[in-house]
Scaffold this motif. Structure first.
Motif, PDB file in Angstrom:
ATOM      1  N   GLY A 202       0.793  -1.220   0.000  1.00 17.72           N
ATOM      2  CA  GLY A 202       0.000   0.000   0.000  1.00 17.72           C
ATOM      3  C   GLY A 202       0.820   1.260   0.000  1.00 17.72           C
ATOM      4  O   GLY A 202       0.272   2.353   0.184  1.00 17.72           O
ATOM      5  N   VAL A 203       2.139   1.155  -0.218  1.00 17.37           N
ATOM      6  CA  VAL A 203       2.973   2.352  -0.255  1.00 17.37           C
ATOM      7  C   VAL A 203       2.569   3.219  -1.442  1.00 17.37           C
ATOM      8  O   VAL A 203       2.002   2.733  -2.429  1.00 17.37           O
ATOM      9  N   GLY A 204       2.868   4.510  -1.340  1.00 12.97           N
ATOM     10  CA  GLY A 204       2.496   5.404  -2.419  1.00 12.97           C
ATOM     11  C   GLY A 204       3.057   6.795  -2.219  1.00 12.97           C
ATOM     12  O   GLY A 204       3.667   7.102  -1.182  1.00 12.97           O
ATOM     13  N   PRO A 205       2.842   7.673  -3.192  1.00 12.89           N
ATOM     14  CA  PRO A 205       3.444   9.000  -3.164  1.00 12.89           C
ATOM     15  C   PRO A 205       2.669   9.986  -2.299  1.00 12.89           C
ATOM     16  O   PRO A 205       1.464   9.842  -2.086  1.00 12.89           O
ATOM     17  N   VAL A 206       3.392  10.998  -1.822  1.00 13.78           N
ATOM     18  CA  VAL A 206       2.786  12.130  -1.121  1.00 13.78           C
ATOM     19  C   VAL A 206       3.302  13.413  -1.756  1.00 13.78           C
ATOM     20  O   VAL A 206       4.349  13.414  -2.410  1.00 13.78           O
ATOM     21  N   VAL A 207       2.555  14.477  -1.548  1.00 16.26           N
ATOM     22  CA  VAL A 207       2.918  15.783  -2.100  1.00 16.26           C
ATOM     23  C   VAL A 207       2.855  16.818  -0.989  1.00 16.26           C
ATOM     24  O   VAL A 207       2.366  16.550   0.122  1.00 16.26           O
ATOM     25  N   ALA A 208       3.345  18.012  -1.290  1.00 18.04           N
ATOM     26  CA  ALA A 208       3.314  19.086  -0.311  1.00 18.04           C
ATOM     27  C   ALA A 208       1.891  19.319   0.180  1.00 18.04           C
ATOM     28  O   ALA A 208       0.945  19.359  -0.609  1.00 18.04           O
ATOM     29  N   GLY A 209       1.760  19.457   1.491  1.00 15.89           N
ATOM     30  CA  GLY A 209       0.458  19.659   2.113  1.00 15.89           C
ATOM     31  C   GLY A 209      -0.153  18.401   2.679  1.00 15.89           C
ATOM     32  O   GLY A 209      -1.095  18.473   3.482  1.00 15.89           O
ATOM     33  N   ASP A 210       0.357  17.232   2.294  1.00 10.36           N
ATOM     34  CA  ASP A 210      -0.195  15.978   2.797  1.00 10.36           C
ATOM     35  C   ASP A 210       0.173  15.763   4.267  1.00 10.36           C
ATOM     36  O   ASP A 210       1.268  16.114   4.703  1.00 10.36           O
ATOM     37  N   GLN A 211      -0.755  15.139   4.985  1.00 11.71           N
ATOM     38  CA  GLN A 211      -0.541  14.771   6.384  1.00 11.71           C
ATOM     39  C   GLN A 211      -0.599  13.257   6.507  1.00 11.71           C
ATOM     40  O   GLN A 211      -1.562  12.624   6.068  1.00 11.71           O
ATOM     41  N   ILE A 212       0.442  12.694   7.115  1.00  7.39           N
ATOM     42  CA  ILE A 212       0.587  11.246   7.253  1.00  7.39           C
ATOM     43  C   ILE A 212       0.477  10.872   8.725  1.00  7.39           C
ATOM     44  O   ILE A 212       1.103  11.509   9.573  1.00  7.39           O
ATOM     45  N   VAL A 213      -0.290   9.831   9.031  1.00  9.65           N
ATOM     46  CA  VAL A 213      -0.371   9.304  10.388  1.00  9.65           C
ATOM     47  C   VAL A 213      -0.254   7.782  10.316  1.00  9.65           C
ATOM     48  O   VAL A 213      -1.017   7.130   9.595  1.00  9.65           O
ATOM     49  N   GLY A 214       0.714   7.233  11.048  1.00  9.43           N
ATOM     50  CA  GLY A 214       0.908   5.794  11.117  1.00  9.43           C
ATOM     51  C   GLY A 214       0.624   5.282  12.512  1.00  9.43           C
ATOM     52  O   GLY A 214       0.972   5.938  13.504  1.00  9.43           O
ATOM     53  N   THR A 215      -0.006   4.114  12.592  1.00  7.05           N
ATOM     54  CA  THR A 215      -0.398   3.559  13.889  1.00  7.05           C
ATOM     55  C   THR A 215      -0.054   2.074  13.990  1.00  7.05           C
ATOM     56  O   THR A 215      -0.081   1.349  12.996  1.00  7.05           O
ATOM     57  N   ILE A 216       0.264   1.662  15.202  1.00 11.29           N
ATOM     58  CA  ILE A 216       0.376   0.256  15.583  1.00 11.29           C
ATOM     59  C   ILE A 216      -0.332   0.127  16.917  1.00 11.29           C
ATOM     60  O   ILE A 216      -0.069   0.906  17.839  1.00 11.29           O
ATOM     61  N   ASP A 217      -1.233  -0.818  17.038  1.00  5.09           N
ATOM     62  CA  ASP A 217      -1.991  -0.984  18.272  1.00  5.09           C
ATOM     63  C   ASP A 217      -1.058  -1.058  19.473  1.00  5.09           C
ATOM     64  O   ASP A 217      -0.129  -1.868  19.489  1.00  5.09           O
ATOM     65  N   GLY A 218      -1.296  -0.200  20.475  1.00  7.46           N
ATOM     66  CA  GLY A 218      -0.521  -0.243  21.700  1.00  7.46           C
ATOM     67  C   GLY A 218       0.695   0.656  21.735  1.00  7.46           C
ATOM     68  O   GLY A 218       1.370   0.725  22.772  1.00  7.46           O
ATOM     69  N   LEU A 219       0.984   1.366  20.631  1.00  5.49           N
ATOM     70  CA  LEU A 219       2.135   2.271  20.584  1.00  5.49           C
ATOM     71  C   LEU A 219       1.682   3.683  20.234  1.00  5.49           C
ATOM     72  O   LEU A 219       0.680   3.861  19.531  1.00  5.49           O
ATOM     73  N   PRO A 220       2.396   4.712  20.686  1.00  5.53           N
ATOM     74  CA  PRO A 220       2.078   6.075  20.250  1.00  5.53           C
ATOM     75  C   PRO A 220       2.217   6.190  18.737  1.00  5.53           C
ATOM     76  O   PRO A 220       3.140   5.622  18.148  1.00  5.53           O
ATOM     77  N   PRO A 221       1.314   6.903  18.083  1.00  5.43           N
ATOM     78  CA  PRO A 221       1.371   7.010  16.621  1.00  5.43           C
ATOM     79  C   PRO A 221       2.548   7.856  16.160  1.00  5.43           C
ATOM     80  O   PRO A 221       3.202   8.547  16.946  1.00  5.43           O
ATOM     81  N   VAL A 222       2.810   7.798  14.861  1.00  2.00           N
ATOM     82  CA  VAL A 222       3.811   8.642  14.235  1.00  2.00           C
ATOM     83  C   VAL A 222       3.103   9.513  13.207  1.00  2.00           C
ATOM     84  O   VAL A 222       2.219   9.043  12.494  1.00  2.00           O
ATOM     85  N   ALA A 223       3.481  10.800  13.145  1.00  2.00           N
ATOM     86  CA  ALA A 223       2.808  11.739  12.253  1.00  2.00           C
ATOM     87  C   ALA A 223       3.829  12.604  11.544  1.00  2.00           C
ATOM     88  O   ALA A 223       4.893  12.919  12.079  1.00  2.00           O
ATOM     89  N   LEU A 224       3.497  12.999  10.317  1.00  2.00           N
ATOM     90  CA  LEU A 224       4.384  13.825   9.505  1.00  2.00           C
ATOM     91  C   LEU A 224       3.550  14.672   8.551  1.00  2.00           C
ATOM     92  O   LEU A 224       2.554  14.205   8.009  1.00  2.00           O
ATOM     93  N   THR A 225       3.976  15.922   8.364  1.00  2.00           N
ATOM     94  CA  THR A 225       3.364  16.801   7.368  1.00  2.00           C
ATOM     95  C   THR A 225       4.415  17.184   6.344  1.00  2.00           C
ATOM     96  O   THR A 225       5.540  17.530   6.700  1.00  2.00           O
ATOM     97  N   LEU A 226       4.037  17.115   5.068  1.00  2.00           N
ATOM     98  CA  LEU A 226       4.940  17.500   3.981  1.00  2.00           C
ATOM     99  C   LEU A 226       4.738  18.968   3.648  1.00  2.00           C
ATOM    100  O   LEU A 226       3.620  19.394   3.361  1.00  2.00           O
ATOM    101  N   GLY A 227       5.825  19.740   3.712  1.00  2.00           N
ATOM    102  CA  GLY A 227       5.782  21.143   3.337  1.00  2.00           C
ATOM    103  C   GLY A 227       6.219  21.334   1.893  1.00  2.00           C
ATOM    104  O   GLY A 227       6.465  20.371   1.154  1.00  2.00           O
ATOM    105  N   ASP A 228       6.335  22.583   1.485  1.00  3.86           N
ATOM    106  CA  ASP A 228       6.769  22.888   0.132  1.00  3.86           C
ATOM    107  C   ASP A 228       8.240  22.516  -0.060  1.00  3.86           C
ATOM    108  O   ASP A 228       9.016  22.468   0.900  1.00  3.86           O
TER     109      ASP A 228
END
Length: 230
Positions: A202-228
């Motif tokens: 399910g991998v794929g491309p992101v562009v500026a402005g996209d917000q990414i959130v990754g989760t694994i049950d029982g762990l704090p999530p990981v988040a990232l925003t793509l800037g210009d």
């Protein structure tokens, strides 16, 4: 003797429930550890042994950051990963003893300049320009090992609230103790080493402005925003 210039200190990763941090020594990444992801990349899984690539510690980026769209790529991909943090040495350890070296676990993103990686792969060249990218090893807070048991937890990633990756940790071809034991045959693993254990399909491309959130049950999530782009 004194140096001509000073280097920045090693990156530090927050530890959940603690005021102390985890200093990063090295970053190892496991390639093609989910069969469905290997298939979507058009390659076969090597079931004889895992294989690896590395990122420098300076690729570490804290969860919640906004980073510029990276240099010299038009196809920047997300890869959600289960990260293992080592807190003890491991050298030629067995799978039975491998977990003794684990300090904790975290959610991570292995961001990839896919166009550069694929161009290198086609020419049978190393993947460094595609993988060892500034701010490309995003990581959330580390949960101590005593507070998390690996038991087939759900792993997922969403871009702008739309689910893109959805699997379980039990889908990994190589388990955490197998990875640690195998890697310890080639390196003196030490406290501060991180292992990114591979990404589901399910991998794929992101562009500026996209917000990414990754989760694994029982762990704090990981988040990232793509800037210009810079």
């Amino acid at each position: 003797m004194s140096s001509f210039f000073d280097l920045p200190p090693l990156p530090q990763v927050p530890v959940a429930g603690s005021d102390m941090t985890f200093p990063v020594r090295r970053v190892f990444c496991v390639g093609r550890n989910y069969a469905a992801h290997a298939a979507e990349m058009g390659v076969e899984v090597d079931r004889e042994a895992p294989f690896y690539f590395t990122k420098t510690p300076w690729a570490i980026c804290h969860s919640g950051a906004t980073i510029p769209y990276p240099l010299e790529t038009a196809n920047y991909h997300y890869e959600m990963e289960f990260v293992v943090a080592l807190g003890r040495p491991a050298f030629r350890v067995s799978t039975d003893d491998a977990m003794d070296a684990v300090f904790g676990y975290a959610c991570g993103l292995d961001m990839t300049r896919r166009d550069l990686q694929q161009a290198a792969r086609e020419k049978q060249r190393p993947w460094d320009l595609g993988k060892d990218v500034e701010n490309s090893a995003i990581i959330g807070p580390i949960t101590p090992a005593a507070e998390f048991d690996i038991a087939g937890q759900h792993i997922a990633l969403a871009v702008n609230d739309e689910t893109k990756q959805d699997a379980t940790l039990s889908d990994m071809i190589w388990s955490v103790p197998e990875i640690i034991a195998h890697l310890s045959r080639f390196y003196h693993l030490e406290p501060g080493d991180l292992i990114y254990t591979g990404t589901p399909s399910g991998v794929g491309p992101v562009v500026a402005g996209d917000q990414i959130v990754g989760t694994i049950d029982g762990l704090p999530p990981v988040a990232l925003t793509l800037g210009d782009a810079e």
